[in-house]
Design an enzyme around this catalytic site. Structure first.
Site, PDB file in Angstrom:
ATOM      1  N   ASP A  68      16.053  -3.393 -20.778  1.00 50.32           N
ATOM      2  CA  ASP A  68      16.659  -2.617 -21.857  1.00 50.32           C
ATOM      3  C   ASP A  68      16.066  -2.974 -23.218  1.00 50.32           C
ATOM      4  O   ASP A  68      16.294  -4.072 -23.718  1.00 50.32           O
ATOM      5  CB  ASP A  68      18.170  -2.887 -21.845  1.00 50.32           C
ATOM      6  CG  ASP A  68      18.915  -2.181 -22.959  1.00 50.32           C
ATOM      7  OD1 ASP A  68      18.407  -1.157 -23.464  1.00 50.32           O
ATOM      8  OD2 ASP A  68      20.013  -2.645 -23.310  1.00 50.32           O
ATOM      9  N   ASP A 249      14.619   3.500 -26.516  1.00 53.20           N
ATOM     10  CA  ASP A 249      15.632   2.721 -25.814  1.00 53.20           C
ATOM     11  C   ASP A 249      15.565   3.017 -24.322  1.00 53.20           C
ATOM     12  O   ASP A 249      16.011   4.062 -23.862  1.00 53.20           O
ATOM     13  CB  ASP A 249      17.020   3.048 -26.368  1.00 53.20           C
ATOM     14  CG  ASP A 249      18.110   2.169 -25.767  1.00 53.20           C
ATOM     15  OD1 ASP A 249      17.776   1.291 -24.939  1.00 53.20           O
ATOM     16  OD2 ASP A 249      19.282   2.348 -26.111  1.00 53.20           O
TER      17      ASP A 249
END
Length: 411
Positions: A68, A249
């Site tokens: 992430d 992201d």
């Protein structure tokens, strides 16, 4: 699975500015002549997220991990996590003889409302046969919002300023310990959910076989998220936003933006807001593909285009298909309070992404899988009406033949 998972900075450290970790290090001479990279194979989970495997401890315990870029810390479930950690691999510090006490508390809340609480511990973390020694990570005792996810934990790849308790992120330790020769990492996501592997994460380098043409680089404006200035978003020559802030992201599925701008974008596409899902639906039964405009993202004076079959989610509801756009409106802010766009996995599966810590830059290039298109039911995008029309013509033709035959034999 939530559509977005971005760190809520309200529960992070009060540090706003990035305290840059010195990337030269006193022992930097040991990198001379090295070209080390760590290649991590990724698995495509129905285009909702891309996951990989790591192991922790000695002997090793394997975990399924979501890598992430929207958060910093590494966490996995603890053996002490009970009801909220069912069906997930759990870390037992007493079973690893390389574990070391840390004691710092860990608490993170994500933008979709999920959260994790736990305690930091230090242990050996192994990724693709490369071991990071004495790595700080959290073993989580309380997890909420992850019961439907197939991954066990999250490995953050954002800047240290988003981390908790001042722990050094794993990527920085890879560089410090000489496991990689360059302080960069890069992602390739394959949008074909049936492909294996479904993608690749490279620590320390770039895979030139996974993208086409040149790479466009832009500067990171706030070293916390991978945040940069996006020149514009537009569709059908209509400017949706200009000089807008955006982040890359990998922990977010969709493309998220300020609510009013996303509403304007969906209106231009022909989307109608669906209260139940928080997404926008479009008519994909009677509208032709040619009626849907492209959506263009201008970054670093280069245009990154998504066509209709790249920005639609097609879901089956009983016997009917529902088409959603991947553009979701949520007012999310960076750690200085500015509204931001989040370019998530549906964007990153079309464009190879590079993250350079030393130069504080992100890079984007057209993925080799850019032209892959999801298989759509033949009844969509006007094909159903065309099919009915041709069936009508065929039936009419058969009827005429029957009438002609009857006239021949009975008159």
């Amino acid at each position: 699975m939530s559509c977005y998972r971005m760190t809520d900075t309200s529960v992070q450290n009060d540090r706003i500015e990035h305290e840059t970790i010195n990337l030269t290090y006193k022992s930097s001479l040991r990198f001379r002549g090295k070209t080390n990279v760590i290649r991590e194979s990724l698995f495509n989970q129905a285009n909702y997220y891309w996951i990989g495997l790591i192991s922790i401890g000695t002997p090793e315990k394997t975990f399924i991990i979501n890598f992430d870029t929207g958060s910093t810390d590494l966490w996995v479930p603890s053996i002490q996590c009970l009801s909220t950690c069912e069906n997930k691999a759990k870390y037992d510090l007493y079973s690893s003889y390389t574990s070391r006490a840390n004691g710092a508390t860990f608490r993170i809340k994500y933008g979709d409302g999920s959260y994790v609480n736990g305690i930091f511990i230090n242990d050996t973390v192994t990724i693709a046969n490369s071991s990071v020694l004495n790595q700080a990570f959290a073993h989580a005792k309380n997890i909420s919002g992850f019961s439907l996810s197939t991954f066990d934990g999250v490995l953050g790849l954002a800047y240290p300023s988003l981390g908790t308790s001042g722990q050094i992120p794993i990527f920085y330790n890879m560089w410090q310990q000489g496991l990689i020769s360059n302080p960069i990492f890069s992602f390739y996501f394959n949008p074909n959910p049936n492909s294996y592997p479904g993608g690749e994460l490279i620590f320390g380098g770039v895979d030139s076989t996974k993208y086409l043409g040149s790479i466009t680089y832009v500067d990171v404006i706030i070293p916390a998220y991978w945040e940069f200035m996006m020149d514009s978003v537009q569709t059908n020559d209509k400017i949706i936003c200009s000089n807008c802030r955006a982040i890359l992201d990998t922990g977010t599925t969709l493309i998220v933006g300020p609510s009013n701008q996303i509403a304007l974008l969906n209106y231009a596409i022909g989307g109608i807001y669906d209260q139940e899902t928080g997404l926008y639906t479009v008519d994909c039964y009677t509208r032709l593909l040619s009626d849907f405009p492209d959506v263009e993202f201008s970054i670093g004076n280069m245009t990154f285009t998504l066509s209709v079959l790249q920005y639609l989610l097609i879901s089956k509801d009983n016997d009917n298909f529902v088409c959603y756009t991947i553009f979701q409106g949520i007012n999310l802010r960076d750690n200085r309070g500015y509204l931001i766009w989040i370019l998530g996995d549906y964007f990153l599966s079309r464009f190879y992404s590079i993250y350079n810590v030393k130069r504080n830059q992100i890079g984007l290039a057209k993925s080799i899988s850019y032209n892959y298109l999801q298989i759509n039911p033949k009844s969509l995008f006007g094909n159903s009406s065309n099919k009915n029309y041709f069936q009508y013509i065929l039936q009419l033709f058969i009827l005429i033949i029957i009438l002609v035959i009857r006239n021949i034999f009975f008159f």
